[in-house]
Design an enzyme around this catalytic site. Sequence first.
Site, PDB file in Angstrom:
ATOM      1  N   GLU D  78       0.806  -1.222   0.000  1.00  0.00           N
ATOM      2  CA  GLU D  78       0.000   0.000   0.000  1.00  0.00           C
ATOM      3  C   GLU D  78       0.840   1.273   0.000  1.00  0.00           C
ATOM      4  OE1 GLU D  78      -4.221  -1.023   1.885  1.00  0.00           O
ATOM      5  OE2 GLU D  78      -2.730  -0.556   3.402  1.00  0.00           O
ATOM      6  N   HIS D  99      -5.149   0.589  11.296  1.00  0.00           N
ATOM      7  CA  HIS D  99      -6.454  -0.085  11.417  1.00  0.00           C
ATOM      8  C   HIS D  99      -6.767  -0.284  12.891  1.00  0.00           C
ATOM      9  CE1 HIS D  99      -3.836  -1.707   8.163  1.00  0.00           C
ATOM     10  NE2 HIS D  99      -4.840  -1.387   7.387  1.00  0.00           N
TER      11      HIS D  99
END
Lengths: 245, 245, 245, 245
Positions: D78, D99
């Site tokens: 990412e 997260h």
Amino acid sequence: MPNPLDEAHYALALANRIVAYEGVLDGFGHISMRHPGNPNRYLLARSRSPELIEPGDILEFTLDSELVVPSDVLPYGECVIHGEIYKARPDVRGICHHHSAAILPFCITGNELKPVNGLGSVMGVTVPFWDSREEFGDTPMVVTKPEEGASLARALGPHWMVLMRRHGATVAGATLQEAVFRSIHTHRNAELQLRSAALGQVSPLSKGETELACAYSLRERPMGRAWEYWTTRLAKAGELPPRVS
Amino acid sequence: MPNPLDEAHYALALANRIVAYEGVLDGFGHISMRHPGNPNRYLLARSRSPELIEPGDILEFTLDSELVVPSDVLPYGECVIHGEIYKARPDVRGICHHHSAAILPFCITGNELKPVNGLGSVMGVTVPFWDSREEFGDTPMVVTKPEEGASLARALGPHWMVLMRRHGATVAGATLQEAVFRSIHTHRNAELQLRSAALGQVSPLSKGETELACAYSLRERPMGRAWEYWTTRLAKAGELPPRVS
Amino acid sequence: MPNPLDEAHYALALANRIVAYEGVLDGFGHISMRHPGNPNRYLLARSRSPELIEPGDILEFTLDSELVVPSDVLPYGECVIHGEIYKARPDVRGICHHHSAAILPFCITGNELKPVNGLGSVMGVTVPFWDSREEFGDTPMVVTKPEEGASLARALGPHWMVLMRRHGATVAGATLQEAVFRSIHTHRNAELQLRSAALGQVSPLSKGETELACAYSLRERPMGRAWEYWTTRLAKAGELPPRVS
Amino acid sequence: MPNPLDEAHYALALANRIVAYEGVLDGFGHISMRHPGNPNRYLLARSRSPELIEPGDILEFTLDSELVVPSDVLPYGECVIHGEIYKARPDVRGICHHHSAAILPFCITGNELKPVNGLGSVMGVTVPFWDSREEFGDTPMVVTKPEEGASLARALGPHWMVLMRRHGATVAGATLQEAVFRSIHTHRNAELQLRSAALGQVSPLSKGETELACAYSLRERPMGRAWEYWTTRLAKAGELPPRVS
């Protein structure tokens, strides 16, 4: 022979570390005590996170929150919380200002904090609620001006703990040890009340139970047992403050 | 060669530390056992936090909760909880009184604690609920008088665990090990039930499942596996009680 | 040179400790793997808590859950869970049976577990739900009979995880490592879903997202990164299993 | 004498470990910083869990997220999140993608994250919400294509934090230290807001309070106090990154 002021510095560093270790204080918040020899002074660390405080970090303030010995060491921006309460309340000798994750939900929602077990009764029958916005409008959500501290002290009134809307709590004690005991056990009461809310209707202590349980809990035996417990836990974790030589 | 009483002192200190390490007991609460050689006596530590208890802290009491050897060591204020239950229940040989953060929400709301998984079944089919206010009105929220202990023992009746309104729980066992097992697994059942309440309707075990699962769980294999697990965890944390020499 | 069976014993002990350290397994529950050289056998520890397991604790079973080398070492009462699934599912090479505090609320309420983030997608599009009561009536809430294990295996069907009403979960993997990865990340998905329920309506992944994210997550890079992370955490805590000499 | 790039590598490894130790990052997620000497480059670790990162793991990327020195070391899938935001926002010098278990419930339910105390105000007055499904349909729930990163950067706009539906959050800072401070304190704000939801209606900061408190919190004193606190905690845990020789 240790002198009382050295002992006070050590006790105050220890109190900071206990309340941090037990999960009430984190990187922010602070504990002070009235000067043991001069009721017109109070002791509070320089601007540093509570779990790191050492006896050598402790500074001395007038009740107007001026440093007694001017220096370029940085005090906490919110020291007026302490000064204004010591000024208004001669019976107070220890104060903790914190933002615990158990107390904050009550400050954020305005839900009433209530004693739900024996030890929680040390919050007292009434816990006043202070909202800086009412008197001061939009602020940076810190209490840094003497008039803000004085407003908070008025809200506290004759009680022992005041919730601060969208901010945290300020907890007082007749001694430093009592302020520690009250900070930790009202934090735990808040956690219990919060967890209970997931189940249903909370049934708090009656006024009579609160008064009786508060008097019972603030005796030497439970306070001493808790102090030994917290100090030993800190010692096992290697977190006692250093003794200054 | 170790004598049975020395072993009992060690086992009781160990039990205190296990139940504290597993998060059921904190600075307050206590565990006792019936005297291994004299059913009219019980063993309980002096007034000290459970995770700190050493074999040398254990005292011996009559079932009227009098110290067998008078001393100026301070016993727990609530020792009558233990004495009155041992008096009323000859089949009980271990008792834990605690205020766990998982059990308290049930004591505070009056919501019914129910077995929601196999191990939780050790609470039994019925968990009675006792409210000191009903018989004694406003109190300091502690059980310190023999008549209060006796009232609690009557509420417990033939069951193995009683919830105490706005106070905590008292858990009994046919052995000390069983009292430990029941204290920990009912605490965990309470936590599961509390977490489940956030999702929806709880579906507890049936009466038949509860009875079968309770009998299955209290066998030697699961109890022994758990005891090895808890003792090893305590040992790894460096928290086993010292052996007296 | 290490032989494959020694390596398997070590890997299985390691897997047990990882899943315990990450909070999925506690004193109960177990992980197995299919025998690396003989698909008609599986490996599973003797009856012991997962975080304590050593390579020397690993036993070998037939798919009928009989010990290959009879001994008086005690196996888990629930070994049939493993045997019956390995029998029904030749593509499964690792199985974890657990009672995690995040998964249990779904087993207790019957609320549907759904993938709520990318890693949670490893549960698959469908997570079946098995209730022992439907086929077997009141039981001790353990799966100890071959027909119970076979019933659970039928409920699992072609999926990778099955919830067990008022009991726990059984999680399978194409490899031992995948069973570990799936156990931990579905546990965390459950925790996220539970916490989200306090806020409002959960918006799960679509079927397409679940399939794509599952395939993405089970590649070597994320699985390897997680394995390094878990192993290093275990090593730092001093909890790696001992190597047998 | 340390050169600025070595210092940057060390600072970035330290930042990764701080944000992991404080519970925001786990096995996944990553933090980057803009290259201290070349605004057209950024620094980001190889694909590895944040709490394990060492200065030697740091790689250098162009703003198109190409490795400056080609190698067979694996970067995060990412990395375009970082490159595209640095490209779109010259004022950003640090980025954290995570997260956290406190932020995810807001990403999963779509509930609005709001500042509920002074430190939480560092999220800013507006926290935009990005849903990959709107522009890209079903994806593996990761941001790996430049056009996905660019879409996320557009959603972020002039703000400092963006929530990603069913995925996580991306947090930016004017400095690396500010990105760390914002990641940790918005995570804690989310936890407080989540806990408050169990009690009742949340009363967030006003727009004026948010702006004033944000400016107050991002000054040197609170940022410095927090940095000392986090670094000391990491040091006490033995988790500081190694210095490269």
